[in-house]
Scaffold this motif. Structure first.
Motif, PDB file in Angstrom:
ATOM      1  N   ILE A 140      43.730  19.489  67.836  1.00  0.00           N
ATOM      2  CA  ILE A 140      42.225  19.413  68.102  1.00  0.00           C
ATOM      3  C   ILE A 140      41.913  19.091  69.539  1.00  0.00           C
ATOM      4  O   ILE A 140      42.462  18.405  69.595  1.00  0.00           O
ATOM      5  N   THR A 141      41.748  19.964  70.754  1.00  0.00           N
ATOM      6  CA  THR A 141      41.059  19.705  71.861  1.00  0.00           C
ATOM      7  C   THR A 141      39.740  19.527  71.523  1.00  0.00           C
ATOM      8  O   THR A 141      39.164  18.923  73.233  1.00  0.00           O
ATOM      9  N   GLY A 142      38.991  19.886  71.487  1.00  0.00           N
ATOM     10  CA  GLY A 142      37.465  20.412  71.013  1.00  0.00           C
ATOM     11  C   GLY A 142      36.471  19.963  69.885  1.00  0.00           C
ATOM     12  O   GLY A 142      36.921  21.085  68.993  1.00  0.00           O
ATOM     13  N   LEU A 143      35.155  20.123  69.578  1.00  0.00           N
ATOM     14  CA  LEU A 143      34.395  20.129  68.326  1.00  0.00           C
ATOM     15  C   LEU A 143      33.436  20.557  68.443  1.00  0.00           C
ATOM     16  O   LEU A 143      32.874  19.796  69.875  1.00  0.00           O
ATOM     17  N   ASP A 144      32.981  22.097  68.078  1.00  0.00           N
ATOM     18  CA  ASP A 144      31.305  22.450  68.738  1.00  0.00           C
ATOM     19  C   ASP A 144      30.638  22.458  66.921  1.00  0.00           C
ATOM     20  O   ASP A 144      31.730  22.582  66.210  1.00  0.00           O
ATOM     21  N   GLU A 145      29.121  22.576  67.345  1.00  0.00           N
ATOM     22  CA  GLU A 145      28.301  22.932  65.941  1.00  0.00           C
ATOM     23  C   GLU A 145      28.409  23.725  66.439  1.00  0.00           C
ATOM     24  O   GLU A 145      27.682  24.135  67.483  1.00  0.00           O
ATOM     25  N   ILE A 146      28.014  25.292  65.662  1.00  0.00           N
ATOM     26  CA  ILE A 146      27.220  26.141  65.915  1.00  0.00           C
ATOM     27  C   ILE A 146      25.751  26.559  65.326  1.00  0.00           C
ATOM     28  O   ILE A 146      25.988  26.519  64.102  1.00  0.00           O
ATOM     29  N   SER A 147      24.826  26.352  66.238  1.00  0.00           N
ATOM     30  CA  SER A 147      23.130  26.902  65.749  1.00  0.00           C
ATOM     31  C   SER A 147      23.392  27.573  64.777  1.00  0.00           C
ATOM     32  O   SER A 147      23.691  28.964  64.807  1.00  0.00           O
ATOM     33  N   ARG A 148      23.118  27.083  63.458  1.00  0.00           N
ATOM     34  CA  ARG A 148      22.368  28.087  62.316  1.00  0.00           C
ATOM     35  C   ARG A 148      20.935  28.676  62.655  1.00  0.00           C
ATOM     36  O   ARG A 148      21.289  30.053  61.994  1.00  0.00           O
ATOM     37  N   PHE A 149      20.226  28.996  64.107  1.00  0.00           N
ATOM     38  CA  PHE A 149      19.163  29.498  64.934  1.00  0.00           C
ATOM     39  C   PHE A 149      20.111  30.456  64.560  1.00  0.00           C
ATOM     40  O   PHE A 149      19.245  31.400  64.933  1.00  0.00           O
ATOM     41  N   TRP A 150      21.036  30.176  65.556  1.00  0.00           N
ATOM     42  CA  TRP A 150      21.163  31.427  66.208  1.00  0.00           C
ATOM     43  C   TRP A 150      22.152  32.661  65.442  1.00  0.00           C
ATOM     44  O   TRP A 150      21.798  33.351  65.458  1.00  0.00           O
ATOM     45  N   LEU A 151      22.307  32.138  64.622  1.00  0.00           N
ATOM     46  CA  LEU A 151      23.879  32.380  63.554  1.00  0.00           C
ATOM     47  C   LEU A 151      21.900  33.810  62.952  1.00  0.00           C
ATOM     48  O   LEU A 151      22.460  34.607  62.209  1.00  0.00           O
ATOM     49  N   LYS A 152      21.040  32.306  62.425  1.00  0.00           N
ATOM     50  CA  LYS A 152      20.410  33.664  61.299  1.00  0.00           C
ATOM     51  C   LYS A 152      19.553  35.025  62.561  1.00  0.00           C
ATOM     52  O   LYS A 152      19.477  35.867  62.497  1.00  0.00           O
ATOM     53  N   LYS A 153      19.893  34.807  63.622  1.00  0.00           N
ATOM     54  CA  LYS A 153      18.933  35.720  65.423  1.00  0.00           C
ATOM     55  C   LYS A 153      19.469  36.850  64.670  1.00  0.00           C
ATOM     56  O   LYS A 153      19.290  37.767  65.231  1.00  0.00           O
ATOM     57  N   HIS A 154      21.139  36.151  65.165  1.00  0.00           N
ATOM     58  CA  HIS A 154      21.713  37.561  65.533  1.00  0.00           C
ATOM     59  C   HIS A 154      22.642  38.072  64.500  1.00  0.00           C
ATOM     60  O   HIS A 154      23.279  39.292  64.357  1.00  0.00           O
ATOM     61  N   SER A 155      22.425  37.603  63.414  1.00  0.00           N
ATOM     62  CA  SER A 155      22.356  37.617  61.943  1.00  0.00           C
ATOM     63  C   SER A 155      22.154  39.642  61.855  1.00  0.00           C
ATOM     64  O   SER A 155      21.278  39.850  61.700  1.00  0.00           O
ATOM     65  N   PRO A 156      23.499  40.308  60.806  1.00  0.00           N
ATOM     66  CA  PRO A 156      22.880  42.118  60.836  1.00  0.00           C
ATOM     67  C   PRO A 156      21.662  41.730  59.743  1.00  0.00           C
ATOM     68  O   PRO A 156      21.640  40.887  58.511  1.00  0.00           O
ATOM     69  N   SER A 157      21.296  42.576  59.028  1.00  0.00           N
ATOM     70  CA  SER A 157      20.270  43.084  58.026  1.00  0.00           C
ATOM     71  C   SER A 157      20.824  44.248  57.680  1.00  0.00           C
ATOM     72  O   SER A 157      20.918  45.552  58.095  1.00  0.00           O
ATOM     73  N   ASP A 158      19.983  44.088  56.074  1.00  0.00           N
ATOM     74  CA  ASP A 158      20.298  45.321  55.634  1.00  0.00           C
ATOM     75  C   ASP A 158      19.485  46.373  55.585  1.00  0.00           C
ATOM     76  O   ASP A 158      18.247  45.793  55.198  1.00  0.00           O
ATOM     77  N   SER A 159      19.936  47.893  56.136  1.00  0.00           N
ATOM     78  CA  SER A 159      18.865  48.484  56.112  1.00  0.00           C
ATOM     79  C   SER A 159      18.619  49.100  54.698  1.00  0.00           C
ATOM     80  O   SER A 159      17.012  49.860  54.957  1.00  0.00           O
ATOM     81  N   SER A 160      18.833  48.806  53.752  1.00  0.00           N
ATOM     82  CA  SER A 160      18.472  49.933  52.227  1.00  0.00           C
ATOM     83  C   SER A 160      19.296  49.035  51.489  1.00  0.00           C
ATOM     84  O   SER A 160      20.182  48.518  51.709  1.00  0.00           O
ATOM     85  N   LEU A 161      18.269  48.854  49.776  1.00  0.00           N
ATOM     86  CA  LEU A 161      18.555  49.380  49.042  1.00  0.00           C
ATOM     87  C   LEU A 161      20.376  50.011  48.979  1.00  0.00           C
ATOM     88  O   LEU A 161      21.247  49.156  48.088  1.00  0.00           O
TER      89      LEU A 161
END
Length: 253
Positions: free
Chosen positions: A190-211
């Motif tokens: 290990i040379t470094g640690l970061d947390e990735i923002s869950r808000f950023w993930l929510k913003k950039h996650s894909p969405s289902d366009s239909s059922l």
């Protein structure tokens, strides 16, 4: 080709070429002309380790993007651009998958050991029991509990992480869920640690366009504004004997 075409090859060159063919396993392949040419091309790219290959998923998006050295090799072997591009995509996918699996496993174990040895928390590698949790490591200390999904990388430039639907669903319903990026060197330390923002993930996650359609996995190119250095929550549980380097990693100081 006639044997006379190879008359200017020295015994040393012949031996080197033969050794290369043995090392790559090409001599064991079926004597099919097209298959052999593709295999030779793939082996040449893999053993040559060109600088562009590591980022081929970003740099070579179509046959027109093939670098000059790849074009020369393809031309020498009689491969058209589409076949050469397919070969590059094929071997990059295999190499990238293997590298991600190796780094992912090493990163989980390295973070697990770091937390177990340097904090007062109860740290459990739940991914060793099942991959259905939606996270890899649980950290419990008193009334506090954190669920860590671990992504690891040996890259120093752009950060790419793969995200499953189960991980996304867990993030959406579990307030204790966190996405931790473990940076590793080539020795898997290990040379470094970061947390990735869950808000950023929510913003950039894909969405289902239909059922009728549902995404099951996605790839993120994580921007720097999504990263919070260190793991501040874990630094609260450090033991009095915690390694100074670990303190530095967790607090990003």
């Amino acid at each position: 080709m006639s044997h006379s075409e190879f008359g200017d090859i020295t015994p040393t060159q012949y031996d080197s070429a033969y050794e290369w063919l043995c090392t790559t396993g090409l001599l064991e392949q079926p004597a099919d002309t097209d298959l052999s040419a593709s295999r030779i091309f793939e082996a040449a790219v893999l053993t040559g380790e060109p600088a562009w290959f590591r980022d081929a998923d970003e740099l070579v998006l179509s046959p027109d993007d093939l670098p000059e050295d790849a074009l020369r090799a393809a031309g020498a072997l009689g491969l058209d651009l589409e076949t050469a591009f397919a070969c590059v995509s094929h071997i990059w996918g295999k190499v990238d998958t293997a590298a991600r699996e190796q780094a992912g496993h090493a990163g989980e174990l390295a973070l697990l050991e770091l937390l177990q040895k340097n904090t007062t928390a109860e740290v459990v590698h739940v991914a060793a029991f099942s991959d259905g949790y939606g996270y890899d490591i649980s950290v419990r200390n008193g009334n506090f509990e954190h669920h860590l999904e671990v992504k690891s990388t040996t890259r120093r430039g752009r950060i790419t992480v793969f995200f499953s639907r189960n991980e996304y669903s867990t993030m959406m319903r579990d307030p204790s869920w966190r996405l931790v990026l473990v940076r590793l060197n080539l020795n898997m330390e290990i040379t470094g640690l970061d947390e990735i923002s869950r808000f950023w993930l929510k913003k950039h996650s894909p969405s289902d366009s239909s059922l009728n359609g549902r995404w099951e996995s996605t790839r993120f190119s994580v921007s720097s504004d999504a990263l919070q250095p260190g793991m501040p929550f874990a630094s609260e549980y450090l033991t009095a004997q915690a390694n100074p380097r670990v303190i530095e990693l967790l607090t990003a100081s």
